[in-house]
Design an enzyme around this catalytic site. Structure first.
Site, PDB file in Angstrom:
ATOM      1  N   ARG A 196       0.814  -1.195   0.059  1.00 18.69           N
ATOM      2  CA  ARG A 196       0.069  -0.023  -0.035  1.00 18.69           C
ATOM      3  C   ARG A 196       0.971   1.172   0.099  1.00 18.69           C
ATOM      4  NH1 ARG A 196      -5.404  -1.810   3.217  1.00 18.69           N
ATOM      5  NH2 ARG A 196      -5.372  -3.903   2.490  1.00 18.69           N
TER       6      ARG A 196
ATOM      7  N   SER B 123     -19.322  -2.216   4.100  1.00 18.57           N
ATOM      8  CA  SER B 123     -18.908  -0.899   3.546  1.00 18.57           C
ATOM      9  C   SER B 123     -18.168  -1.163   2.163  1.00 18.57           C
ATOM     10  CB  SER B 123     -17.758  -0.095   4.412  1.00 18.57           C
ATOM     11  OG  SER B 123     -16.773  -1.075   4.500  1.00 18.57           O
TER      12      SER B 123
ATOM     13  N   HIS C  57     -20.870   2.646   9.195  1.00 16.16           N
ATOM     14  CA  HIS C  57     -20.762   3.114   7.960  1.00 16.16           C
ATOM     15  C   HIS C  57     -22.697   3.685   7.762  1.00 16.16           C
ATOM     16  CE1 HIS C  57     -16.761   2.245   6.331  1.00 16.16           C
ATOM     17  NE2 HIS C  57     -16.755   1.371   7.152  1.00 16.16           N
TER      18      HIS C  57
ATOM     19  N   THR D 165     -19.182   5.049  14.997  1.00 16.68           N
ATOM     20  CA  THR D 165     -17.920   5.816  14.802  1.00 16.68           C
ATOM     21  C   THR D 165     -18.241   7.248  14.797  1.00 16.68           C
ATOM     22  OG1 THR D 165     -16.073   6.042  13.564  1.00 16.68           O
ATOM     23  CG2 THR D 165     -17.876   5.929  12.305  1.00 16.68           C
TER      24      THR D 165
ATOM     25  N   LYS E 152     -16.826   8.864  10.517  1.00 20.42           N
ATOM     26  CA  LYS E 152     -16.968   8.807   9.122  1.00 20.42           C
ATOM     27  C   LYS E 152     -18.177   9.921   8.695  1.00 20.42           C
ATOM     28  CE  LYS E 152     -15.533   4.449   8.314  1.00 20.42           C
ATOM     29  NZ  LYS E 152     -14.756   4.133   9.662  1.00 20.42           N
TER      30      LYS E 152
ATOM     31  N   THR F 187      -8.689  -6.603   2.311  1.00 22.86           N
ATOM     32  CA  THR F 187      -9.677  -5.695   2.593  1.00 22.86           C
ATOM     33  C   THR F 187     -10.946  -6.546   1.823  1.00 22.86           C
ATOM     34  OG1 THR F 187      -8.462  -3.964   2.867  1.00 22.86           O
ATOM     35  CG2 THR F 187     -10.897  -3.600   2.470  1.00 22.86           C
TER      36      THR F 187
END
Length: 422
Positions: free
Chosen positions: A21, A189, A217, A245, A248, A363
């Protein structure tokens, strides 16, 4: 032992598998989000449009949220000073937790440093406190939930993603009196699909299980006041623990759980990840509370958000791009190969000044690599037109297939958006 070589080999393996990454250095512009500046290798700043932020409503740049943070920082300082036990609990934190409890219609809430930590601490502590607990975990749960399940050290069974028949089969095999904790997400998500929450709540009541839902999300984005999919579906009062959360939909930082006062107090008193972690600074708490209070009263932002997500999906599909269908605001465009996905992301950035992060293993499973697009209310119709044209160019350059849209779908996509943008 050559320690350095060991670590370098671990990194090299990722590069060989095309999973390494690379971070893109971006400077978000509060006054012009989703516009940002990008620092290239030479340190030169270039304009870029962000299309993959989880700040779904752009609340991180909202003037009232910024003002709340600035005011609190000026009055109380930049940090929290330590854990809540050692340094005391700020008034801003107390008010934030009350705001969250009210949002979800629960007796109490507990704030953590991140959504990842709130899942790790919440799931593991609740399960450990329940005698002989069986955890039933959805097959596509987030890494933070998986780690919470592992840390609990309890017996666990994984049920096929969103398959309530399989969940019932597992529940029915257990004595009703055994403690059971069902852990799942409201909105997944990466694929953008939504859990059958009402059916899961029905099963929990039928078989005497507790429910723990991750609304990360969805909070801010769904429901009359932005409490998430549970609020939208009228089932908040039937879910035992709601996790969310602040980073977001609310655009700030932190995670939380909300539920019965005794349960929240038990987690507060037993979870090492809470007890030994420095608290969020008052400025962050004040900004998060301001964002929550705003979104409780701004259904128009949620409506605008959903419109732009629908328009983006429609325009991309009409152009022949492989949008992965789902009922949410997530817009995944299928690629299916890690190297090609990275190449598509790089081309978008270098040729079109559009930033969309490639989503690769772990992921998502290998072979399902994709570009994950997240429109906000601040992505106007002209930006959608630009995005579609850029992606078509990238697909053509890379030799990726475009699928002709059905005439009914194609007829009102890009031309309509172009007219709206003029």
């Amino acid at each position: 032992m050559d320690y350095r070589a060991t670590f370098q080999a671990a990194v090299d393996r990722l590069k060989d598998e095309r999973r390494y990454r690379v971070f893109c250095e971006l400077e978000r512009e509060a006054a012009r989000f989703p516009h940002a500046g990008r620092r290239d290798a030479a340190g030169e700043r270039r304009p870029v449009t962000i299309w993959c932020s989880n700040d779904y409503l752009g609340m991180g740049r909202h003037p009232e949220v910024i003002a709340a943070m600035q005011d609190a920082a000026g009055r109380f300082g930049a940090g929290a000073g330590g854990t809540r036990n050692i340094s005391g609990t700020s008034r801003a934190m107390v008010e934030l937790e009350a705001e969250l409890a009210d949002l979800h219609g629960k007796e109490a809430a507990l704030v953590f440093t991140s959504g990842w930590i709130s899942n790790l601490a919440g799931i593991s502590t609740i399960a450990q406190l329940l005698p002989d607990c069986l955890i039933l975990s959805d097959g596509l749960n987030h890494n933070s939930m998986i780690e919470g399940v592992r840390r609990a050290g309890c017996e666990r069974k994984v049920w096929r993603h969103n398959d309530v028949a399989h969940l019932e089969e597992l529940l029915a095999a257990e004595p009703r009196e055994r403690a059971k904790l069902i852990v799942f997400e409201s909105l997944y998500s990466m694929d953008g699909d939504i859990a059958p929450i009402v059916a899961i709540a029905d099963l929990a009541e039928k078989y005497g299980a507790m429910t723990y839902i991750d609304e990360v999300h969805a909070v801010g984005l769904y429901g009359a006041r932005g409490a998430g999919v549970c609020e939208r579906d009228g089932v908040m009062d039937r879910i035992d623990v709601i996790e969310g959360t602040l980073a977001k939909g609310f655009g700030v930082l932190g995670g939380y759980i909300a539920g019965d006062a005794a349960l929240i107090d038990a987690v507060r008193s037993h979870a090492p990840a809470f007890i030994f972690s420095t608290a969020l600074p008052p400025a962050v708490c004040a900004a998060a509370r301001a964002s929550i209070r705003l979104l409780k009263q701004r259904p128009d932002l949620r409506t605008a958000h959903q419109r732009q997500a629908r328009m983006t999906k429609h325009a991309l599909a009409a152009a022949g791009l492989p949008v992965m269908e789902n009922p949410s605001h997530i817009v995944p465009v299928f690629v299916g190969d890690a190297e090609t996905c990275k190449a598509a992301s790089d081309l978008l950035l270098e040729r079109h000044a559009i930033y969309i992060q490639p989503i690769n293993y772990p992921t998502v499973p290998r072979g399902t690599e994709r570009l994950r697009i997240t429109p906000t209310p601040l992505h106007d119709d002209a930006m959608i037109v630009t995005l579609v044209e850029a992606l078509v160019d990238v697909w053509t350059t890379l030799g990726l297939p475009l699928t002709p849209a059905e005439p009914a779908a194609a007829g009102c996509a890009l031309p309509e958006l172009k007219r709206a943008a003029e």
